[in-house]
Design a protein around this motif. Structure first.
Motif, PDB file in Angstrom:
ATOM      1  N   HIS A  10       0.850  -1.193   0.000  1.00  0.00           N
ATOM      2  CA  HIS A  10       0.000   0.000   0.000  1.00  0.00           C
ATOM      3  C   HIS A  10       0.889   1.247   0.000  1.00  0.00           C
ATOM      4  CE1 HIS A  10       0.870   0.968   4.217  1.00  0.00           C
ATOM      5  NE2 HIS A  10       0.819  -0.327   4.422  1.00  0.00           N
ATOM      6  N   ASN A  11       2.212   1.027   0.095  1.00  0.00           N
ATOM      7  CA  ASN A  11       3.143   2.145   0.212  1.00  0.00           C
ATOM      8  C   ASN A  11       3.877   2.370  -1.108  1.00  0.00           C
ATOM      9  OD1 ASN A  11       5.164   3.957   0.881  1.00  0.00           O
ATOM     10  ND2 ASN A  11       5.498   3.045   2.901  1.00  0.00           N
ATOM     11  N   LEU A  12       3.436   3.406  -1.809  1.00  0.00           N
ATOM     12  CA  LEU A  12       4.018   3.699  -3.115  1.00  0.00           C
ATOM     13  C   LEU A  12       5.504   4.030  -2.979  1.00  0.00           C
ATOM     14  CD1 LEU A  12       3.255   3.980  -6.044  1.00  0.00           C
ATOM     15  CD2 LEU A  12       2.491   6.287  -5.600  1.00  0.00           C
ATOM     16  N   GLY A  13       5.850   4.731  -1.917  1.00  0.00           N
ATOM     17  CA  GLY A  13       7.241   5.136  -1.724  1.00  0.00           C
ATOM     18  C   GLY A  13       8.164   3.937  -1.584  1.00  0.00           C
ATOM     19  N   LEU A  14       7.673   2.915  -0.915  1.00  0.00           N
ATOM     20  CA  LEU A  14       8.474   1.717  -0.711  1.00  0.00           C
ATOM     21  C   LEU A  14       8.716   1.003  -2.027  1.00  0.00           C
ATOM     22  CD1 LEU A  14       9.559   0.345   1.784  1.00  0.00           C
ATOM     23  CD2 LEU A  14       7.511  -1.069   1.821  1.00  0.00           C
ATOM     24  N   ALA A  65       8.615   2.153  -4.971  1.00  0.00           N
ATOM     25  CA  ALA A  65       9.411   2.918  -5.932  1.00  0.00           C
ATOM     26  C   ALA A  65      10.886   2.595  -5.856  1.00  0.00           C
ATOM     27  CB  ALA A  65       9.195   4.401  -5.685  1.00  0.00           C
ATOM     28  N   PHE A  92       6.365   8.510 -11.463  1.00  0.00           N
ATOM     29  CA  PHE A  92       6.523   9.545 -10.452  1.00  0.00           C
ATOM     30  C   PHE A  92       6.740  10.928 -11.055  1.00  0.00           C
ATOM     31  CE2 PHE A  92       6.144   7.600  -6.484  1.00  0.00           C
ATOM     32  CZ  PHE A  92       6.520   6.287  -6.635  1.00  0.00           C
ATOM     33  N   GLU A 148      -2.840  11.415  -6.018  1.00  0.00           N
ATOM     34  CA  GLU A 148      -3.280  11.410  -4.619  1.00  0.00           C
ATOM     35  C   GLU A 148      -2.348  10.553  -3.774  1.00  0.00           C
ATOM     36  OE1 GLU A 148      -7.768  10.916  -4.732  1.00  0.00           O
ATOM     37  OE2 GLU A 148      -7.256  10.005  -2.785  1.00  0.00           O
ATOM     38  N   LEU A 149      -2.006   9.363  -4.304  1.00  0.00           N
ATOM     39  CA  LEU A 149      -1.138   8.456  -3.557  1.00  0.00           C
ATOM     40  C   LEU A 149       0.237   9.082  -3.342  1.00  0.00           C
ATOM     41  CD1 LEU A 149      -1.780   4.911  -5.099  1.00  0.00           C
ATOM     42  CD2 LEU A 149      -2.557   5.796  -2.915  1.00  0.00           C
ATOM     43  N   ALA A 201       0.145  11.664  -0.647  1.00  0.00           N
ATOM     44  CA  ALA A 201      -0.041  11.159   0.707  1.00  0.00           C
ATOM     45  C   ALA A 201       1.270  10.717   1.349  1.00  0.00           C
ATOM     46  CB  ALA A 201      -1.017   9.977   0.692  1.00  0.00           C
ATOM     47  N   LEU A 202       2.312  10.591   0.540  1.00  0.00           N
ATOM     48  CA  LEU A 202       3.583  10.135   1.095  1.00  0.00           C
ATOM     49  C   LEU A 202       4.198  11.224   1.970  1.00  0.00           C
ATOM     50  CD1 LEU A 202       5.091   8.497  -2.090  1.00  0.00           C
ATOM     51  CD2 LEU A 202       4.190   7.331  -0.090  1.00  0.00           C
ATOM     52  N   PRO A 203       4.916  10.822   3.033  1.00  0.00           N
ATOM     53  CA  PRO A 203       5.549  11.823   3.895  1.00  0.00           C
ATOM     54  C   PRO A 203       6.596  12.627   3.123  1.00  0.00           C
ATOM     55  CG  PRO A 203       6.141   9.603   4.590  1.00  0.00           C
ATOM     56  CD  PRO A 203       5.109   9.457   3.542  1.00  0.00           C
ATOM     57  N   ALA A 204       6.810  13.860   3.555  1.00  0.00           N
ATOM     58  CA  ALA A 204       7.713  14.767   2.853  1.00  0.00           C
ATOM     59  C   ALA A 204       9.116  14.189   2.701  1.00  0.00           C
ATOM     60  CB  ALA A 204       7.768  16.091   3.604  1.00  0.00           C
ATOM     61  N   MET A 205       9.549  13.469   3.714  1.00  0.00           N
ATOM     62  CA  MET A 205      10.905  12.927   3.666  1.00  0.00           C
ATOM     63  C   MET A 205      11.050  11.929   2.522  1.00  0.00           C
ATOM     64  SD  MET A 205      13.000  11.143   6.726  1.00  0.00           S
ATOM     65  CE  MET A 205      12.929  12.418   7.937  1.00  0.00           C
ATOM     66  N   THR A 206       9.997  11.176   2.295  1.00  0.00           N
ATOM     67  CA  THR A 206      10.034  10.198   1.208  1.00  0.00           C
ATOM     68  C   THR A 206      10.027  10.922  -0.127  1.00  0.00           C
ATOM     69  OG1 THR A 206       8.878   8.593   2.555  1.00  0.00           O
ATOM     70  CG2 THR A 206       8.840   8.231   0.202  1.00  0.00           C
TER      71      THR A 206
END
Lengths: 249, 275, 266
Positions: free
Chosen positions: C213-217, C219, C243, C253-254, C257-262
């Motif tokens: 569910h974590n797009l940042g992960l 990626a 991206f 949207e996804l 929603a990711l944290p700024a650090m990511t």
């Protein structure tokens, strides 16, 4: 002004083994941890699983007693306060939204238990972004994010000054995490809350915290303002935590 | 919530059948005087030991009394003993189990050692001894069955209470400053009753069996008050010439106990937290 | 090597049928990594279960579509043929390492069972040098002596997930389905496990479907990403392109929603 100060908190748990469940050893969950929480700040307590941060949270909330150490609330020992008085000062939100609500009672009843007046249950639900009708439903009818909102409403009902959030986002999807985090920020300013936010994710801490304290294996290894810790982490554990945050390529 | 349980229950045909039979039996018990075709107590010696006929559907016993009417009145005995005995064991067992499970430490130790002692005394002998001593009648039977059944329930409740006690929502209730008594009654109790309810329902069937056995042995309900057990007892002496005196009470007992068992199993499926 | 064409799956719940996957088409080349991202309930796990035909007949069914693996349509295979593929050519790792291992069996026995099920005989104990169980545990950076004889409850979440990874790789599968393998673990362990998993993927030349569910992960690890919402595939493409220029509003949207650090902003 220091709201709550934890001094030299130590806690060990026995390990029981064998058929007769004898004590075969101990686990030291917390070793001499001292942390002060300033009124009005958001302090993030960060560490991997098993580092003792949840145990620390529960000791602060009064659910577990420490083996040694003191808890000082606005200059006075926390033990002086009765359970009800403590309830008006410190409240907690738990990690698993599927376990933190009583499955057999309606949402309204559960809030009513803490509110002593059913009329404000509806209003309280609306402040956390749910509809007033939610009061008549049961927890199983809500999603994880919604349940967490209900748990937040329940924690706010006694109007506490300190809110301890024990990994409140870890069980939620990333999109929902951002909504709940936004809710926390809004409630913090509306209710003038002091928040102890426990997490294993520095990225979340960065979004929300004023100060950060890092715990590894029951010991406090680093502490400072969020900006300092995140831009120049000094301890290897903090650096590892920072490296572990996923970053877009 | 209740509607959800209702829906699940409706799908279990056997449980509905069990429930229907129990309702029917309760109906018989309440309206026995109006439904029974003959008086269960008045003797009619000219009609002794007559087989099932148009007049006496299930035959007559050794004193000419109509077996069907006696069975219908016997329903009163069985159901009242079943419910009262289980009621007694539920109240004592649940209360002590909750207290032991919630407060722990020395209270838990005392209550559980008491439970252990009571569970190690052979139930049948205890019951027989007490009834022989106090004199057999329906009230003593209700009391003694209830008093020997509570330890098992207490242990069950204590076990459930121990696991529920640690759950986050109970911790949250403690945090909210709610009194211990209120936590026990409002928060823990509803989460603990499911297995207790199932056990109690099955227990009614067991109580009916025990009462029948006691009455059969002459230590339960005394004649002329009809109980399925004491009708069976008479039947034993006339087994070779009046089979109806044994078959019909036995069927009554069988159907009743089976119905409670089916209901209990149905409740277990409905209340199972897994679904 | 995997070609999903217009797949639709529905579930039965309380007398109603609920569509879980709606007309999804995806392809995966040999050795390629694809990230499947979506919220809870988007159908991503269902898709994985459908590929392995693990949806029980009383829970739901695949209403239409084809799943072509290699040369055959998995949906048309007989049960016995499917069992050959499941666990051998296509393996799966599930989300919760705490319940995925049998608590009453030692690790060694559970792993040996996998080999036996696919007709690969584990060697006799004397031949330690080439014991596949020992080697596979070493591959996932676990100490075989300690772990093989242990019961699952003695291992941490991260260790258990490593055991599960080892078990899934025992048969050298061509395709690995990883359904949120690190969601129950903390960030440090998560990074270690994922680094390990994708290193093994490259070494073994395996194709991988990484569900999260974590797009940042996702990626950080996959070559391509597919985004699912409410059973439908809303966007798909190369990771970098997705991206830099997300086309669908849900994808945007996804990302937001990711944290700024990511996201690397601030």
């Amino acid at each position: 002004m220091v709201l709550l100060e934890a001094r030299n908190i130590c806690k060990t748990f026995p390990i029981e083994g064998g058929i007769f469940r004898r004590r075969i050893g101990t686990v030291q969950a917390l070793k001499d941890v001292s942390i002060s929480i300033q009124k009005g700040e958001t302090l993030a307590l960060v560490g991997g699983s098993g580092c003792g941060k949840s145990t620390f949270a529960r000791i602060l909330a009064g659910l577990i007693t420490a083996d040694s150490g003191d808890l000082i609330w606005e200059g006075m020992s926390l033990e002086r306060y009765s359970r009800r008085e403590r309830a008006k000062r410190v409240q907690m939100i738990f990690q698993d939204p599927f376990a933190s609500l009583n499955p057999k009672l309606s949402v309204g009843t559960q809030l009513g238990e803490v509110l002593h007046s059913s009329s404000s249950a509806a209003a309280l639900l609306q402040t956390v972004g749910l509809e007033a009708e939610a009061a008549g439903h049961y927890p199983f009818q809500f999603s994880g994010g919604q349940r967490q909102r209900i748990a937040i409403a329940r924690a706010l009902a006694p109007q506490p000054e300190l809110l301890i959030a024990d990994e409140p986002l870890s069980a939620l999807d990333v999109t929902i995490q951002s909504h709940i985090l936004r809710l926390f920020k809004k409630l913090k300013s509306d209710y003038n809350l002091t928040i102890l936010f426990i997490t294993h994710d520095l990225a979340v801490a960065e979004e929300f915290a004023d100060r950060v304290a890092v715990i590894e294996n029951g010991c406090l290894v680093e502490e400072g303002s969020a900006r300092e810790i995140l831009s120049e982490p000094k301890h290897t554990y903090t650096q590892a935590l920072l490296r572990a945050v996923p970053k877009l390529p | 919530m209740i509607t959800l349980y209702f829906e699940r229950f409706r799908r279990n045909r056997l449980a509905i059948a069990g429930m229907a039979v129990i309702i029917f039996l309760a109906f018989l018990a309440i309206f026995a005087a109006r439904i029974a075709p003959h008086d269960p107590i008045i003797q009619n010696l000219t009609q002794r030991l007559s087989p099932p006929s148009a007049r006496h559907w299930l035959g007559t016993d050794d004193l000419g009394r109509d077996v069907l009417s006696r069975l219908i009145f016997g329903t009163r005995v069985s159901l009242s003993v079943g419910f009262v005995a289980v009621g007694i064991s539920l109240i004592i067992g649940t209360t002590l189990g909750l207290i032991a499970g919630f407060f722990g430490k020395w209270i838990d130790t005392i209550i559980m050692r008491l439970v252990d002692v009571m569970l190690s005394i052979p139930t049948l002998f205890l019951i027989l001894a007490v009834l022989a001593f106090l004199g057999p009648n329906i009230y003593n039977v209700m009391a003694i069955i209830g008093l020997t059944a509570w330890p098992g329930l207490a242990r069950l409740v204590r076990g459930e209470c121990l696991s529920v006690r640690e759950r986050d929502y109970i911790q949250a209730a403690r945090l909210a400053g709610i009194s211990n008594f209120r936590i026990l009654w409002v928060h823990i109790f509803p989460n603990v009753i499911a297995p207790v309810l199932v056990s109690a329902t099955l227990g009614v069937g067991g109580a009916v069996l025990t009462e029948s056995a006691l009455s059969f042995l002459g230590l339960g309900v005394q004649p002329p008050m009809p109980s399925w057990g004491n009708i069976l007892s008479i039947g034993r002496d006339y087994l070779h010439i009046a089979w109806w005196l044994s078959l019909f009470p036995a069927c009554a007992i069988l159907i009743t106990v089976l119905s409670f068992n089916l209901l209990g199993e149905g409740l277990r499926d409905v209340l199972d937290p897994r679904s | 090597m995997l070609n999903i064409e217009h797949l639709s799956v529905e579930y039965y719940r309380r007398g109603k049928t609920i569509p879980a996957v709606r007309d999804v088409s995806l392809t995966l080349a040999p050795g390629e990594t694809l990230g499947l991202v979506g919220e809870s309930g988007s159908g991503k796990s269902t898709l994985a279960l459908a590929i392995l035909r693990l949806i029980a007949p009383n829970e739901g069914r695949i209403t239409c579509g084809k799943i072509i693996f290699g040369e055959s349509n998995l949906l048309c295979l007989k049960d016995s043929a499917m069992r050959q593929i499941r666990g051998r050519d296509i393996s799966m790792i599930f989300q919760d390492p705490f319940t995925a291992l049998n608590p009453v069996m030692r690790v060694r026995d559970q792993m040996a069972e996998v080999l036996e099920a696919h007709g690969i005989r584990p060697p006799v104990a004397a031949d330690v040098g080439s014991d596949p169980l020992v080697n596979s545990l070493r591959q996932v950076q676990l100490d075989p002596e300690r772990v093989l004889e242990a019961y699952p409850h003695l291992l941490s979440g991260g260790q258990r997930q490593r055991v599960l990874i080892a078990m899934s790789l025992l048969t050298r599968p061509k395709l690995l389905l990883a359904d949120e393998p690190t969601t129950a673990l903390d960030v440090l362990v998560q990074k270690d496990i994922l680094d390990l998993l994708f290193r093994l993927q490259r070494e073994l030349g395996m194709a991988m479907l990484f569900i999260s569910h974590n797009l940042g992960l996702v990626a950080n690890y996959t070559q391509r990403i597919a985004v699912m919402k409410e059973g439908r595939l809303v966007e798909e493409g190369e990771t970098q392109t997705l991206f830099r220029q997300p086309r669908d509003s849900y994808t945007k949207e996804l990302i937001e929603a990711l944290p700024a650090m990511t996201r690397g902003i601030r």
